[in-house]
Design a protein around this motif. Sequence first.
Motif, PDB file in Angstrom:
ATOM      1  N   LEU A   1       0.838  -1.202   0.000  1.00 35.30           N
ATOM      2  CA  LEU A   1       0.000   0.000   0.000  1.00 35.30           C
ATOM      3  C   LEU A   1       0.876   1.257   0.000  1.00 35.30           C
ATOM      4  CD1 LEU A   1      -2.811  -0.880   2.554  1.00 35.30           C
ATOM      5  CD2 LEU A   1      -2.976  -0.770   0.080  1.00 35.30           C
TER       6      LEU A   1
ATOM      7  N   GLU B   1       0.081   4.163   0.882  1.00 39.65           N
ATOM      8  CA  GLU B   1      -0.207   4.997   2.047  1.00 39.65           C
ATOM      9  C   GLU B   1       0.732   4.699   3.211  1.00 39.65           C
ATOM     10  OE1 GLU B   1      -2.581   3.256   0.441  1.00 39.65           O
ATOM     11  OE2 GLU B   1      -3.669   4.897  -0.531  1.00 39.65           O
TER      12      GLU B   1
ATOM     13  N   ARG C   1       3.864   4.404   3.123  1.00 45.29           N
ATOM     14  CA  ARG C   1       5.175   5.031   2.958  1.00 45.29           C
ATOM     15  C   ARG C   1       5.326   6.222   3.911  1.00 45.29           C
ATOM     16  NH1 ARG C   1       5.993   0.860   0.611  1.00 45.29           N
ATOM     17  NH2 ARG C   1       5.957   0.561  -1.610  1.00 45.29           N
TER      18      ARG C   1
ATOM     19  N   GLY D   1       0.861   6.370   8.442  1.00 42.69           N
ATOM     20  CA  GLY D   1       0.433   5.061   7.948  1.00 42.69           C
ATOM     21  C   GLY D   1       1.303   3.929   8.462  1.00 42.69           C
TER      22      GLY D   1
END
Length: 130
Positions: free
Chosen positions: A97, A99, A101, A105
Amino acid sequence: MSGIVVATSCAGWIATGRTDAGASLVVTCAVALAVASAVSALPLGGWLDAGLTLALAVAAGGAVGYVMPDLDLLSGVWSGVVAGLLVAALHALFDRLPELRGRLGAFSATALPVAVGGTLIFVVGRVIVG
């Protein structure tokens, strides 16, 4: 809705602590989760990462369960299986995903196995330990 599910799952840790072998089971599962999380952070990838995560979580859970006063080797192994499968599955699910990174998150994904593991550990504790 997912926040409610995660919060309810966290309550499993409290319920586990109130069982017969509560403190020993919580410590065993926490160590197995920590080992599984540390191994899954290694850049191995694929089935090797999942297999190594599961194997080392089982080994850590079994070792800690063996030395804990209210548990035995088998209970520790089952705790390690649950922790290893949970961490490996969540790692495979969320690894790609974009996000994750970002910092927020990544923190959320790091806390998820601990939160979701509460209910699973409670069920294993009731079935295996009693």
